[in-house]
Write an enzyme that holds these catalytic residues in place. Structure first.
Site, PDB file in Angstrom:
ATOM      1  N   TYR A 142       0.826  -1.209   0.000  1.00 29.12           N
ATOM      2  CA  TYR A 142       0.000   0.000   0.000  1.00 29.12           C
ATOM      3  C   TYR A 142       0.866   1.268   0.000  1.00 29.12           C
ATOM      4  O   TYR A 142       0.454   2.305  -0.510  1.00 29.12           O
ATOM      5  CB  TYR A 142      -0.886   0.045   1.251  1.00 29.12           C
ATOM      6  CG  TYR A 142      -2.190  -0.691   1.143  1.00 29.12           C
ATOM      7  CD1 TYR A 142      -2.216  -2.053   0.886  1.00 29.12           C
ATOM      8  CD2 TYR A 142      -3.390  -0.026   1.310  1.00 29.12           C
ATOM      9  CE1 TYR A 142      -3.417  -2.742   0.809  1.00 29.12           C
ATOM     10  CE2 TYR A 142      -4.596  -0.705   1.237  1.00 29.12           C
ATOM     11  CZ  TYR A 142      -4.609  -2.056   0.989  1.00 29.12           C
ATOM     12  OH  TYR A 142      -5.800  -2.714   0.911  1.00 29.12           O
ATOM     13  N   LYS A 189       3.250 -15.298   2.871  1.00 30.58           N
ATOM     14  CA  LYS A 189       3.500 -16.043   1.632  1.00 30.58           C
ATOM     15  C   LYS A 189       5.013 -16.255   1.552  1.00 30.58           C
ATOM     16  O   LYS A 189       5.696 -15.810   0.626  1.00 30.58           O
ATOM     17  CB  LYS A 189       2.953 -15.227   0.443  1.00 30.58           C
ATOM     18  CG  LYS A 189       2.919 -15.961  -0.880  1.00 30.58           C
ATOM     19  CD  LYS A 189       1.817 -16.994  -0.981  1.00 30.58           C
ATOM     20  CE  LYS A 189       1.959 -17.788  -2.271  1.00 30.58           C
ATOM     21  NZ  LYS A 189       0.996 -18.903  -2.364  1.00 30.58           N
ATOM     22  N   ASP A 222      -2.871 -18.299   0.953  1.00 28.81           N
ATOM     23  CA  ASP A 222      -3.863 -19.024   0.145  1.00 28.81           C
ATOM     24  C   ASP A 222      -4.516 -20.126   0.979  1.00 28.81           C
ATOM     25  O   ASP A 222      -5.730 -20.334   0.931  1.00 28.81           O
ATOM     26  CB  ASP A 222      -3.245 -19.568  -1.153  1.00 28.81           C
ATOM     27  CG  ASP A 222      -1.887 -20.226  -0.964  1.00 28.81           C
ATOM     28  OD1 ASP A 222      -1.324 -20.146   0.149  1.00 28.81           O
ATOM     29  OD2 ASP A 222      -1.380 -20.827  -1.933  1.00 28.81           O
ATOM     30  N   ASP A 246      -6.091  -7.067   4.386  1.00 28.93           N
ATOM     31  CA  ASP A 246      -7.247  -6.449   3.738  1.00 28.93           C
ATOM     32  C   ASP A 246      -8.162  -7.532   3.178  1.00 28.93           C
ATOM     33  O   ASP A 246      -9.372  -7.519   3.382  1.00 28.93           O
ATOM     34  CB  ASP A 246      -6.765  -5.518   2.609  1.00 28.93           C
ATOM     35  CG  ASP A 246      -7.932  -4.868   1.888  1.00 28.93           C
ATOM     36  OD1 ASP A 246      -8.863  -4.399   2.583  1.00 28.93           O
ATOM     37  OD2 ASP A 246      -7.919  -4.845   0.646  1.00 28.93           O
ATOM     38  N   ASP A 250     -11.963  -9.098   4.882  1.00 29.57           N
ATOM     39  CA  ASP A 250     -13.250  -9.049   4.168  1.00 29.57           C
ATOM     40  C   ASP A 250     -13.869 -10.446   4.125  1.00 29.57           C
ATOM     41  O   ASP A 250     -15.062 -10.624   4.336  1.00 29.57           O
ATOM     42  CB  ASP A 250     -13.061  -8.527   2.731  1.00 29.57           C
ATOM     43  CG  ASP A 250     -13.478  -7.064   2.606  1.00 29.57           C
ATOM     44  OD1 ASP A 250     -13.480  -6.355   3.633  1.00 29.57           O
ATOM     45  OD2 ASP A 250     -13.794  -6.628   1.482  1.00 29.57           O
TER      46      ASP A 250
HETATM   47  C1  IPM Z   1     -10.210  -1.368   4.342  1.00 27.37           C
HETATM   48  C2  IPM Z   1     -10.498  -0.821   2.974  1.00 27.37           C
HETATM   49  C3  IPM Z   1      -9.359   0.105   2.559  1.00 27.37           C
HETATM   50  C4  IPM Z   1      -8.105  -0.728   2.493  1.00 27.37           C
HETATM   51  C5  IPM Z   1      -9.602   0.850   1.248  1.00 27.37           C
HETATM   52  C6  IPM Z   1     -10.881   1.639   1.272  1.00 27.37           C
HETATM   53  C7  IPM Z   1      -8.436   1.728   0.898  1.00 27.37           C
HETATM   54  O1  IPM Z   1     -10.708  -1.835   2.057  1.00 27.37           O
HETATM   55  O2  IPM Z   1     -10.123  -0.569   5.297  1.00 27.37           O
HETATM   56  O3  IPM Z   1     -10.070  -2.583   4.473  1.00 27.37           O
HETATM   57  O4  IPM Z   1      -7.830  -1.372   1.475  1.00 27.37           O
HETATM   58  O5  IPM Z   1      -7.359  -0.739   3.472  1.00 27.37           O
HETATM   59 MG    MG Z   2     -10.691  -3.773   2.919  1.00 28.68          MG
END
Ligand code: IPM
Ligand code: MG
Length: 356
Positions: A142, A189, A222, A246, A250
């Protein structure tokens, strides 16, 4: 006690869910005598609209001089489909993380009994899931060097990590493992990436020299992605770098049945920020239908981690649980009998009043 809170409601459903979190905090203030001073500040697409900057200087100042930050959401579809947009709401979020040094993102993943049937996974897989992800937040791909060839046909993003960056979040994750089941899983990884090999080296050193009571597991990302679906209850504390974190957070957030339930904390040395995981959900903005629970639970995390108010945080959590058990929910949880964002916030506030 006076606590100054920077309130960054942001975009989409951010302002609506924030309103409910403040409602809840006001009840806590009334009950405890603590004063919460809220200062609103702009961030994200709404800040671009009015200041042409997703993280304006005025917001920086307010954040710096606060005791904690409550953050709603950022993002607007008008930027998502335009890869050539010069300024993006997300830039504000990344700049904020870097500027405030929010290096550790903490995302607890818990199941709620009344939501188990809403999970995409079978009941026996999702029951008893209770883990927390420590995601590194200010390093890796990032924030590494980026670039492009003159004609734009070759581009690159670099993943960089220093030993110190790995150590400081690992320290927090190890300490959390102490408080829980004394088990930590490093997700990386290391069979491919040299940054991952450094993560392994650092974590192995720390496990040997400082945290020898903690059992450490090592898992390729993975494989971890697979296990989060097939056997999520095996995890306790997961530690990982920025991009892997990240993605797997999710994934982890949807297995519990509602993305609208999960809070998070982004920890820095001086200040920490608390936000729901769900994002700006623009389709629901302004409709008073979004689930305010993750935002309310983020406020509870703030009380616990930033203000040392664990008892009050527990009361909020129990009130949210009671709301779920009493079917006081928004339409993401029950399409049959659902209430509005503000009705759910009202009920939880009243419940806190009763439980106190
Ligand atoms: C999160 C989001 C952010 C990230 C985006 C919006 C930049 O997906 O906070 O997980 O990738 O960190
Ligand atoms: Mg995210």
């Amino acid at each position: 006690m006076i606590k100054n809170i920077a309130v960054l409601a942001g975009d989409g459903i951010g302002p609506e869910v924030m309103k409910e979190a403040i409602k809840v905090l006001d009840v806590i203030a009334f009950k405890t005598g603590v004063t919460f001073n809220y200062t609103n500040a702009l961030v994200g697409a709404s800040a671009i609209d009015s200041e042409n900057n997703p993280f304006p200087d005025s917001t920086k100042l307010i954040c710096k001089s606060s005791d904690a930050i409550l953050f709603g959401a950022i993002g607007d579809p008008k930027y998502d489909n335009n890869p050539k947009a010069k300024i993006r709401p997300e830039d504000g979020l990344l700049e904020m993380r870097k500027f405030l040094g929010l290096y550790a993102n903490v995302r607890p993943v818990q199941t709620y009994n009344s939501l188990i049937d809403a999970s995409p996974l079978k009941r026996e897989i999702i029951e008893n899931v209770d883990f927390v992800v420590y995601r590194e937040l200010t390093g890796g791909i990032y924030f590494g060097e980026k670039g492009a060839s003159d004609d734009g046909s070759v581009v690159f993003d670099t993943c960089t990590y220093t030993r110190e960056e790995i150590e400081r979040i690992s320290e927090l994750a190890f300490k959390e493992a102490y408080k829980r089941n004394k088990e930590l899983t490093l997700v990386d990884k290391a069979n491919v990436l040299s940054t991952s090999r450094l993560w392994r080296e650092v974590v192995q050193d720390m496990a040997k020299n400082k945290f020898s009571d903690i059992k450490v597991n090592y898992l390729f990302v993975d494989n971890a992605a697979m296990k989060i679906i097939t056997n999520p209850s095996e995890f306790d504390v997961i530690l990982t770098e920025n991009m892997f974190g990240d993605i797997i957070t999710d994934e982890a957030s949807v297995i519990t049945g509602s993305l609208g339930m999960l809070p998070s904390a982004s920890i820095g040395n001086k200040i920490s920020l608390f936000e729901p995981i769900h994002g700006s959900y623009p389709q629901a903005a302004g409709k008073n239908i979004a689930n305010p629970m993750a935002m309310i639970l983020s406020a509870a995390m703030m009380l616990n981690l930033a203000f040392d108010m664990k008892k009050e945080a527990d009361i909020i959590q129990n009130s949210v649980r009671d709301a779920l058990d009493s079917n006081i929910v928004t339409e993401d949880i029950s399409s049959k009998k659902s209430l509005s964002t503000s009705e759910v916030g009202d009920w939880i506030s009243k419940r806190i009043d009763v439980l106190f």
